[in-house]
Scaffold this active site. Structure first.
Site, PDB file in Angstrom:
ATOM      1  N   LYS A   1     104.319  -7.572  42.307  1.00 11.11           N
ATOM      2  CA  LYS A   1     104.065  -6.401  41.441  1.00 11.11           C
ATOM      3  C   LYS A   1     104.711  -5.152  42.051  1.00 11.11           C
ATOM      4  CE  LYS A   1     100.034  -4.110  41.928  1.00 11.11           C
ATOM      5  NZ  LYS A   1     100.260  -2.688  42.216  1.00 11.11           N
ATOM      6  N   ASN A   2     104.537  -4.977  43.359  1.00 12.11           N
ATOM      7  CA  ASN A   2     105.023  -3.747  43.980  1.00 12.11           C
ATOM      8  C   ASN A   2     106.545  -3.691  44.106  1.00 12.11           C
ATOM      9  OD1 ASN A   2     102.430  -2.885  44.101  1.00 12.11           O
ATOM     10  ND2 ASN A   2     102.203  -3.041  46.327  1.00 12.11           N
TER      11      ASN A   2
ATOM     12  N   CYS B   1      92.222   9.657  42.534  1.00 10.24           N
ATOM     13  CA  CYS B   1      92.378   8.217  42.317  1.00 10.24           C
ATOM     14  C   CYS B   1      91.282   7.534  43.099  1.00 10.24           C
ATOM     15  CB  CYS B   1      93.758   7.820  42.816  1.00 10.24           C
ATOM     16  SG  CYS B   1      93.980   6.070  43.002  1.00 10.24           S
TER      17      CYS B   1
ATOM     18  N   ARG C   1      95.498  10.638  47.284  1.00  7.74           N
ATOM     19  CA  ARG C   1      96.878  10.177  47.038  1.00  7.74           C
ATOM     20  C   ARG C   1      97.784  11.245  46.407  1.00  7.74           C
ATOM     21  NH1 ARG C   1      96.552   4.022  44.857  1.00  7.74           N
ATOM     22  NH2 ARG C   1      98.492   3.769  45.940  1.00  7.74           N
TER      23      ARG C   1
ATOM     24  N   ASP D   1      96.749  -3.414  51.792  1.00 10.14           N
ATOM     25  CA  ASP D   1      96.464  -4.216  50.591  1.00 10.14           C
ATOM     26  C   ASP D   1      95.822  -5.573  50.907  1.00 10.14           C
ATOM     27  OD1 ASP D   1      97.393  -2.274  48.944  1.00 10.14           O
ATOM     28  OD2 ASP D   1      99.273  -3.253  48.416  1.00 10.14           O
TER      29      ASP D   1
ATOM     30  N   ARG E   1      95.448  -6.156  37.008  1.00 14.31           N
ATOM     31  CA  ARG E   1      96.589  -5.278  37.305  1.00 14.31           C
ATOM     32  C   ARG E   1      97.570  -5.952  38.259  1.00 14.31           C
ATOM     33  NH1 ARG E   1      94.863  -0.519  40.154  1.00 14.31           N
ATOM     34  NH2 ARG E   1      97.112  -0.438  40.361  1.00 14.31           N
TER      35      ARG E   1
HETATM   36  C1  UD1 Z   1     102.197   1.539  47.659  1.00 20.22           C
HETATM   37  C2  UD1 Z   1     101.693   0.275  47.001  1.00 20.22           C
HETATM   38  C3  UD1 Z   1     100.233   0.029  47.358  1.00 20.22           C
HETATM   39  C4  UD1 Z   1     100.068   0.022  48.873  1.00 20.22           C
HETATM   40  C5  UD1 Z   1     100.667   1.267  49.494  1.00 20.22           C
HETATM   41  C6  UD1 Z   1     100.652   1.263  51.026  1.00 20.22           C
HETATM   42  C7  UD1 Z   1     103.009   0.150  44.971  1.00 20.22           C
HETATM   43  C8  UD1 Z   1     103.052   0.250  43.495  1.00 20.22           C
HETATM   44  N1  UD1 Z   1     101.835   0.427  45.553  1.00 20.22           N
HETATM   45  O1  UD1 Z   1     101.423   2.620  47.141  1.00 20.22           O
HETATM   46  O2  UD1 Z   1      99.844  -1.226  46.811  1.00 20.22           O
HETATM   47  O3  UD1 Z   1      98.680  -0.024  49.189  1.00 20.22           O
HETATM   48  O4  UD1 Z   1     102.046   1.419  49.072  1.00 20.22           O
HETATM   49  O5  UD1 Z   1     101.313   0.156  51.489  1.00 20.22           O
HETATM   50  O6  UD1 Z   1     103.987  -0.191  45.613  1.00 20.22           O
HETATM   51  N2  UD1 Z   1     100.776  10.077  50.535  1.00 20.22           N
HETATM   52  C9  UD1 Z   1     100.781  11.445  50.607  1.00 20.22           C
HETATM   53  N3  UD1 Z   1     101.751  12.122  49.912  1.00 20.22           N
HETATM   54  C10 UD1 Z   1     102.687  11.484  49.154  1.00 20.22           C
HETATM   55  C11 UD1 Z   1     102.660  10.087  49.083  1.00 20.22           C
HETATM   56  C12 UD1 Z   1     101.689   9.403  49.779  1.00 20.22           C
HETATM   57  O7  UD1 Z   1      99.958  12.045  51.282  1.00 20.22           O
HETATM   58  O8  UD1 Z   1     103.542  12.156  48.557  1.00 20.22           O
HETATM   59  C13 UD1 Z   1      99.718   9.316  51.234  1.00 20.22           C
HETATM   60  C14 UD1 Z   1      98.810   8.582  50.255  1.00 20.22           C
HETATM   61  O9  UD1 Z   1      97.774   9.417  49.799  1.00 20.22           O
HETATM   62  C15 UD1 Z   1      98.295   7.449  51.092  1.00 20.22           C
HETATM   63  C16 UD1 Z   1      99.473   7.142  52.028  1.00 20.22           C
HETATM   64  O10 UD1 Z   1     100.309   8.292  52.006  1.00 20.22           O
HETATM   65  O11 UD1 Z   1      97.185   7.855  51.848  1.00 20.22           O
HETATM   66  C17 UD1 Z   1     100.271   5.910  51.632  1.00 20.22           C
HETATM   67  O12 UD1 Z   1     100.802   6.096  50.363  1.00 20.22           O
HETATM   68  P1  UD1 Z   1     102.141   5.387  49.854  1.00 20.22           P
HETATM   69  O13 UD1 Z   1     102.788   4.645  50.979  1.00 20.22           O
HETATM   70  O14 UD1 Z   1     102.946   6.397  49.132  1.00 20.22           O
HETATM   71  O15 UD1 Z   1     101.544   4.331  48.836  1.00 20.22           O
HETATM   72  P2  UD1 Z   1     101.923   4.119  47.325  1.00 20.22           P
HETATM   73  O16 UD1 Z   1     103.397   4.156  47.155  1.00 20.22           O
HETATM   74  O17 UD1 Z   1     101.073   4.978  46.468  1.00 20.22           O
END
Ligand code: UD1
Length: 418
Positions: free
Chosen positions: A22-23, A116, A121, A305, A397
């Protein structure tokens, strides 16, 4: 809302084929927006997040044919719209369309994802990176509105944290930017590599993907391409843990086991009997599992995850285990529900302490997010008696028809439609 009724004391046997990731699928489908030519994908998982993204892109005028695990995407005649809260709320990954839309149209308007279930996030790292490429952002009535003066221009971008989504967004935006982009402290998840491999087949010039530093040489346009999406390492890991919890022999097939090295190492340390090949793992019954402690961390570390699923397993192993969650705040929503099933888990700040040697007993429980839900399914299959899992949509999902797969392995599980 659908429910799952799960009969406990289950045993499983046979083999399970892991479906597409999915990711990986989500950013790769979004990346089609960068091109005017057809992108054909295979091994696309039939999960609700993917179906929602297809709906979103169809709104933008993208032509999409979906047959079995194959997608044919034609984005030639896309129009630029506003991505409203209702869409972004359901799936945070919708924010990934920001980079490609800015790149193709020079402006984009997307609802802020807002709060969320697993922490706040924010998207600050996405916006900082895209700003370095020349975009300007304003927040207007809950929307992030991005504009670009003429064209995105490559730059050196150092991420404060290797965010998966931000790496993907910036990577996609830089493919058609002018000149070179260097992304340092980039996320190294296999899904980033998969996205980069697909973009390169489309004609992008990306190197260094899979390492901490990614280089992108901007190109002027992309061509038609075909790509097979990698299999879902988190789904594979979930079935491995299921077999261990049910003391059953099971073969988990059709995925690259290198991507699960951190889980395999932890499970072996706990005493799991695993036969690991390149593209499959055999879980052997008869493992005596002992406790351990770990922290989640970005790839190649232990994935957040798989934290909830491992926690379920730790409830059954010998001794006291600890898990520190370093990626997301508030990602322990499965804890009270696992405790309802008989677990003894306490949480202090970012660390959960799990008392082992517990026995699960069936109960009514509530799914709260995707991975939390599946940890409850694992516990329910091991429990004595019957468990009803409410709010199954979270599971749908990311897991393709989970009751069918588990049913075929021998679990008595049925869906009650509401
Ligand atoms: C992706 C995955 C999710 C997985 C996560 C971490 C997808 C669709 N989802 O989520 O399943 O659990 O990676 O491996 O691929 N953060 C910030 N600012 C930002 C972006 C992120 O502070 O602009 C923080 C988030 O709040 C979180 C952490 O960084 O605490 C990790 O987020 P991120 O690596 O971006 O995860 P996702 O891409 O949302």
């Amino acid at each position: 809302m659908d429910k799952l009724i799960i009969k406990g004391n289950a045993k499983i046997s046979g083999a399970v084929n892991v479906h597409g990731s999915k990711n990986s699928a989500l950013p790769i489908i979004v990346s089609s927006l960068l091109s005017e030519n057809t992108l054909k994908l295979s091994n696309v998982p039939n999960v609700v997040d993917v179906l929602n993204l297809i709906k979103l892109l169809k709104n933008y005028g993208v032509k999409i044919e979906y047959k079995k695990d194959k997608l044919k995407i034609n984005p030639k005649k896309i129009k630029n719209l506003s991505a409203d809260y209702d869409v972004v709320r359901k799936m945070r990954a919708s924010i990934l369309i920001l980079g490609p839309l800015l790149s193709r149209f020079g402006d984009a308007r997307i609802s802020l994802p807002g709060g969320c279930a697993i922490g706040t996030r924010p998207i600050d790292i996405h916006l900082q990176g895209l700003t370095k490429l020349g975009a300007n952002f304003e927040i207007q009535s809950g929307f992030v509105v991005g504009t670009v003066k003429s064209q995105l221009v490559g730059n050196k971008i150092k991420l404060p944290f290797p965010s998966v989504g931000a790496t993907e967004n910036i990577l996609m935006a830089s493919v058609l930017a002018k000149g070179e982009t260097k992304i340092s402290n980039a996320a190294r998840e296999p899904e980033i590599e998969d996205l980069s491999n697909c973009l390169n087949k489309m004609g992008a010039k990306i190197t260094g993907h899979g390492s901490k530093t990614i280089y992108v040489q901007g190109v002027t346009n992309l061509k038609k391409a075909e790509h097979e999406i990698i299999s879902d390492r988190i789904v594979a890991g979930t079935y491995i843990i299921a077999a261990l919890m049910l003391n059953s022999s099971l073969e988990i097939k059709n995925f690259n086991t290198i991507y699960l090295k951190s889980l395999i190492n932890i499970l072996k340390k706990m005493g799991a009997k695993l036969k690991v090949s390149k593209n499959s793992i055999k879980v052997l019954k008869g493992s005596k599992l002992k406790s351990t402690s770990l922290s989640t961390s970005p790839y190649p570390g232990f994935p957040s995850d798989l934290q909830a699923q491992l926690m379920s397993l730790m409830c059954l192993s010998d001794g006291k285990s600890k898990i520190k969650e370093t990626i997301f705040e508030n990602r322990f929503m499965h804890v009270p529900e696992l405790n309802r099933l008989g677990a003894k888990i306490t949480v202090e700040k970012d660390t959960a302490t799990i008392i082992g040697n517990q026995t699960f007993k069936g109960a009514q429980v509530m799914a709260s997010d995707l991975r939390a839900s599946v940890s409850l399914v694992l516990a329910a299959m091991n429990a004595s008696g019957q468990t009803t899992l409410n709010r199954v949509y979270h599971l749908d999902r990311g897991y393709e028809n989970i009751e069918k797969t588990l049913g075929s392995l021998g679990v008595k599980i049925k869906r009650q439609k509401n």
